[in-house]
Design a protein around this motif. Sequence first.
Motif, PDB file in Angstrom:
ATOM      1  N   MET A 296       0.912  -1.249   0.069  1.00  0.00           N
ATOM      2  CA  MET A 296       0.084   0.166   0.079  1.00  0.00           C
ATOM      3  C   MET A 296       1.012   1.389   0.100  1.00  0.00           C
ATOM      4  SD  MET A 296      -2.914  -1.291   2.647  1.00  0.00           S
ATOM      5  CE  MET A 296      -1.615  -1.987   3.605  1.00  0.00           C
ATOM      6  N   GLU A 297       0.202   2.177  -0.671  1.00  0.00           N
ATOM      7  CA  GLU A 297       1.033   3.413  -0.760  1.00  0.00           C
ATOM      8  C   GLU A 297       0.156   4.759  -0.486  1.00  0.00           C
ATOM      9  OE1 GLU A 297       2.856   6.839  -3.946  1.00  0.00           O
ATOM     10  OE2 GLU A 297       2.511   4.586  -4.519  1.00  0.00           O
ATOM     11  N   LEU A 298       0.278   5.691   0.540  1.00  0.00           N
ATOM     12  CA  LEU A 298      -0.608   6.715   0.920  1.00  0.00           C
ATOM     13  C   LEU A 298      -0.541   7.862  -0.166  1.00  0.00           C
ATOM     14  CD1 LEU A 298      -2.792   8.082   2.398  1.00  0.00           C
ATOM     15  CD2 LEU A 298      -0.715   8.772   4.093  1.00  0.00           C
ATOM     16  N   ILE A 299      -1.313   8.097  -0.947  1.00  0.00           N
ATOM     17  CA  ILE A 299      -1.250   9.227  -1.953  1.00  0.00           C
ATOM     18  C   ILE A 299      -2.004  10.408  -1.226  1.00  0.00           C
ATOM     19  CG2 ILE A 299      -2.341  10.141  -4.107  1.00  0.00           C
ATOM     20  CD1 ILE A 299      -2.209   7.195  -5.139  1.00  0.00           C
ATOM     21  N   GLY A 300      -2.992  10.354  -0.296  1.00  0.00           N
ATOM     22  CA  GLY A 300      -3.321  11.481   0.396  1.00  0.00           C
ATOM     23  C   GLY A 300      -4.558  12.319  -0.327  1.00  0.00           C
ATOM     24  N   GLU A 301      -4.638  13.351  -0.028  1.00  0.00           N
ATOM     25  CA  GLU A 301      -5.708  14.392  -0.557  1.00  0.00           C
ATOM     26  C   GLU A 301      -5.432  14.711  -1.917  1.00  0.00           C
ATOM     27  OE1 GLU A 301      -7.315  17.282   2.606  1.00  0.00           O
ATOM     28  OE2 GLU A 301      -5.299  16.815   3.522  1.00  0.00           O
ATOM     29  N   ARG A 302      -6.637  14.676  -2.575  1.00  0.00           N
ATOM     30  CA  ARG A 302      -6.433  14.866  -4.277  1.00  0.00           C
ATOM     31  C   ARG A 302      -7.885  15.281  -4.555  1.00  0.00           C
ATOM     32  NH1 ARG A 302      -4.895   9.682  -7.489  1.00  0.00           N
ATOM     33  NH2 ARG A 302      -7.179   9.271  -7.622  1.00  0.00           N
ATOM     34  N   GLN A 303      -7.895  16.165  -5.529  1.00  0.00           N
ATOM     35  CA  GLN A 303      -8.943  16.822  -6.165  1.00  0.00           C
ATOM     36  C   GLN A 303      -9.354  15.789  -7.211  1.00  0.00           C
ATOM     37  OE1 GLN A 303     -10.576  19.338  -4.574  1.00  0.00           O
ATOM     38  NE2 GLN A 303     -12.231  19.643  -5.875  1.00  0.00           N
ATOM     39  N   GLN A 304     -10.691  15.234  -7.033  1.00  0.00           N
ATOM     40  CA  GLN A 304     -11.427  14.410  -8.234  1.00  0.00           C
ATOM     41  C   GLN A 304     -12.216  15.502  -8.919  1.00  0.00           C
ATOM     42  OE1 GLN A 304     -11.315  11.005  -8.971  1.00  0.00           O
ATOM     43  NE2 GLN A 304     -12.501  11.706 -10.490  1.00  0.00           N
ATOM     44  N   ALA A 305     -11.909  15.281 -10.714  1.00  0.00           N
ATOM     45  CA  ALA A 305     -12.496  16.177 -11.489  1.00  0.00           C
ATOM     46  C   ALA A 305     -13.958  15.591 -11.699  1.00  0.00           C
ATOM     47  CB  ALA A 305     -11.811  16.363 -12.642  1.00  0.00           C
ATOM     48  N   LYS A 306     -14.775  16.279 -12.180  1.00  0.00           N
ATOM     49  CA  LYS A 306     -16.033  15.777 -12.697  1.00  0.00           C
ATOM     50  C   LYS A 306     -15.959  14.647 -13.621  1.00  0.00           C
ATOM     51  CE  LYS A 306     -21.010  16.763 -13.866  1.00  0.00           C
ATOM     52  NZ  LYS A 306     -21.616  17.968 -14.404  1.00  0.00           N
ATOM     53  N   MET A 307     -16.677  13.537 -13.305  1.00  0.00           N
ATOM     54  CA  MET A 307     -16.543  12.428 -14.124  1.00  0.00           C
ATOM     55  C   MET A 307     -17.955  11.977 -14.695  1.00  0.00           C
ATOM     56  SD  MET A 307     -15.253   8.633 -13.344  1.00  0.00           S
ATOM     57  CE  MET A 307     -13.709   9.216 -12.111  1.00  0.00           C
ATOM     58  N   HIS A 308     -18.056  11.819 -15.969  1.00  0.00           N
ATOM     59  CA  HIS A 308     -19.384  11.164 -16.489  1.00  0.00           C
ATOM     60  C   HIS A 308     -19.058   9.724 -16.747  1.00  0.00           C
ATOM     61  CE1 HIS A 308     -20.973  15.023 -17.416  1.00  0.00           C
ATOM     62  NE2 HIS A 308     -19.701  15.569 -18.200  1.00  0.00           N
ATOM     63  N   TYR A 309     -19.914   8.898 -16.577  1.00  0.00           N
ATOM     64  CA  TYR A 309     -19.984   7.311 -16.704  1.00  0.00           C
ATOM     65  C   TYR A 309     -20.927   6.750 -17.185  1.00  0.00           C
ATOM     66  CZ  TYR A 309     -22.227   7.112 -11.976  1.00  0.00           C
ATOM     67  OH  TYR A 309     -23.283   7.243 -11.093  1.00  0.00           O
ATOM     68  N   VAL A 310     -20.876   5.468 -17.647  1.00  0.00           N
ATOM     69  CA  VAL A 310     -22.083   4.547 -17.953  1.00  0.00           C
ATOM     70  C   VAL A 310     -21.573   3.619 -16.887  1.00  0.00           C
ATOM     71  CG1 VAL A 310     -22.978   2.904 -19.561  1.00  0.00           C
ATOM     72  CG2 VAL A 310     -22.271   5.216 -20.370  1.00  0.00           C
ATOM     73  N   ALA A 311     -22.985   2.945 -16.346  1.00  0.00           N
ATOM     74  CA  ALA A 311     -22.677   1.786 -15.222  1.00  0.00           C
ATOM     75  C   ALA A 311     -23.960   1.157 -14.999  1.00  0.00           C
ATOM     76  CB  ALA A 311     -22.657   2.669 -13.872  1.00  0.00           C
ATOM     77  N   LEU A 312     -23.760  -0.064 -14.352  1.00  0.00           N
ATOM     78  CA  LEU A 312     -24.766  -0.868 -14.138  1.00  0.00           C
ATOM     79  C   LEU A 312     -24.951  -0.849 -12.533  1.00  0.00           C
ATOM     80  CD1 LEU A 312     -24.215  -4.147 -16.242  1.00  0.00           C
ATOM     81  CD2 LEU A 312     -26.274  -2.738 -16.270  1.00  0.00           C
ATOM     82  N   ALA A 313     -25.985  -0.765 -12.082  1.00  0.00           N
ATOM     83  CA  ALA A 313     -26.262  -0.658 -10.432  1.00  0.00           C
ATOM     84  C   ALA A 313     -26.586  -2.197 -10.011  1.00  0.00           C
ATOM     85  CB  ALA A 313     -27.394   0.351 -10.231  1.00  0.00           C
ATOM     86  N   SER A 314     -25.971  -2.543  -8.866  1.00  0.00           N
ATOM     87  CA  SER A 314     -26.041  -3.759  -8.501  1.00  0.00           C
ATOM     88  C   SER A 314     -25.808  -3.823  -7.017  1.00  0.00           C
ATOM     89  CB  SER A 314     -25.080  -4.845  -9.013  1.00  0.00           C
ATOM     90  OG  SER A 314     -25.120  -4.785 -10.492  1.00  0.00           O
ATOM     91  N   GLU A 315     -26.289  -5.103  -6.592  1.00  0.00           N
ATOM     92  CA  GLU A 315     -25.915  -5.052  -4.898  1.00  0.00           C
ATOM     93  C   GLU A 315     -25.797  -6.705  -4.854  1.00  0.00           C
ATOM     94  OE1 GLU A 315     -30.029  -6.048  -2.464  1.00  0.00           O
ATOM     95  OE2 GLU A 315     -29.859  -3.737  -3.359  1.00  0.00           O
ATOM     96  N   ALA A 316     -24.807  -6.966  -3.763  1.00  0.00           N
ATOM     97  CA  ALA A 316     -24.392  -8.177  -3.372  1.00  0.00           C
ATOM     98  C   ALA A 316     -23.777  -8.231  -1.924  1.00  0.00           C
ATOM     99  CB  ALA A 316     -23.324  -8.678  -4.325  1.00  0.00           C
ATOM    100  N   THR A 317     -23.466  -9.098  -1.453  1.00  0.00           N
ATOM    101  CA  THR A 317     -22.760  -9.313  -0.366  1.00  0.00           C
ATOM    102  C   THR A 317     -21.047  -9.209  -0.710  1.00  0.00           C
ATOM    103  OG1 THR A 317     -22.383 -11.588  -0.655  1.00  0.00           O
ATOM    104  CG2 THR A 317     -24.424 -11.097   0.708  1.00  0.00           C
ATOM    105  N   ILE A 318     -20.366  -8.784   0.486  1.00  0.00           N
ATOM    106  CA  ILE A 318     -18.906  -8.500   0.155  1.00  0.00           C
ATOM    107  C   ILE A 318     -18.191  -9.767  -0.435  1.00  0.00           C
ATOM    108  CG2 ILE A 318     -16.588  -8.347   1.285  1.00  0.00           C
ATOM    109  CD1 ILE A 318     -18.223  -6.303   3.430  1.00  0.00           C
ATOM    110  N   ASN A 319     -18.716 -10.746  -0.232  1.00  0.00           N
ATOM    111  CA  ASN A 319     -18.081 -11.974  -0.727  1.00  0.00           C
ATOM    112  C   ASN A 319     -18.569 -12.512  -2.030  1.00  0.00           C
ATOM    113  OD1 ASN A 319     -16.815 -12.775   1.682  1.00  0.00           O
ATOM    114  ND2 ASN A 319     -18.737 -14.020   2.487  1.00  0.00           N
TER     115      ASN A 319
END
Length: 309
Positions: free
Chosen positions: A155-178
Amino acid sequence: MPAYHVEESIFIKKQPAELVEYLSDFTSWPTWSPWLVMEPNCPVTYQGTQGEVGAGYHWQGDLTGEGKMTLKEKSDKQLVIDLQFIKPFKSFATATFKIGPEGDGSKVTWLLDAKLPFFLFFMKKMLEQTLSMDYVRGLKMLKSLLEAGSIASKMELIGERQQAKMHYVALASEATINELGDLISSDYEKIYTHFKEKNISAVGAPITLYESMDMETSICKVRNLFPVENPVAVEAPFICDSIAESKTYVVKHVGDYQFIGNAWSYAMFSARHNKVKIKKMPAGFEAYLNNPHEVSTEHLETEIVLFAK
């Protein structure tokens, strides 16, 4: 005081006697401990003859707090360990390892029994679920270390960073962690196929956005997505949406996807230590920076991006 209980098991291809000896030597714990792994420079001191009743260790870290453990009982199939937590609050617990033969190896069961301070009674369910996830991470690392000789998780800590606005195409889902791993792969394949059919181009790494998580059931609501340059018209079940420009807190994980939980834990604890306030929901996202079909498992790169207030 409300009691709580945690219990998780795993199969390890080692004989019980070898596992008993390995686990009763606390000098091995920093390598696979789900807590010390996020703070490898945490000061640790050892007491007594390792492997014998009465041996123990004391830790005092910035992220992991302070505490100590002592081997109370040891047999050919069980270890009982006394735990004393000192910081961030004082409490006591008993950890037990039950180890028995199974097939060509052993079944290892890790248990924890403790009581919460009265003023934290409302945290019982959340604490049990969180510790269960920690135990699963620890057992997976123990298995990898003993069977493969290493743990593919850095692991590497990058720390605080500004996230630019991001458009996306997605599928919404749900499941247990496993169940998430298979679900994520399936959703990405569906989106990739849709992009080819509609001549849509992705402009960044695939992402899993965590919209919510039920700590009692471990069910996560996610959006598996690909960034796009501009909004595009899609039909259900596909979604076109955007992530607003925002402050974030970032940790990079290099290694096996099964250990990504290490980076989530590190990001959460590190943000708290550095007094960075994190939004509860959506908690953040995972960005998979390279292709698992093109690089080896130990070189997989993933960013954990938390949304900051």
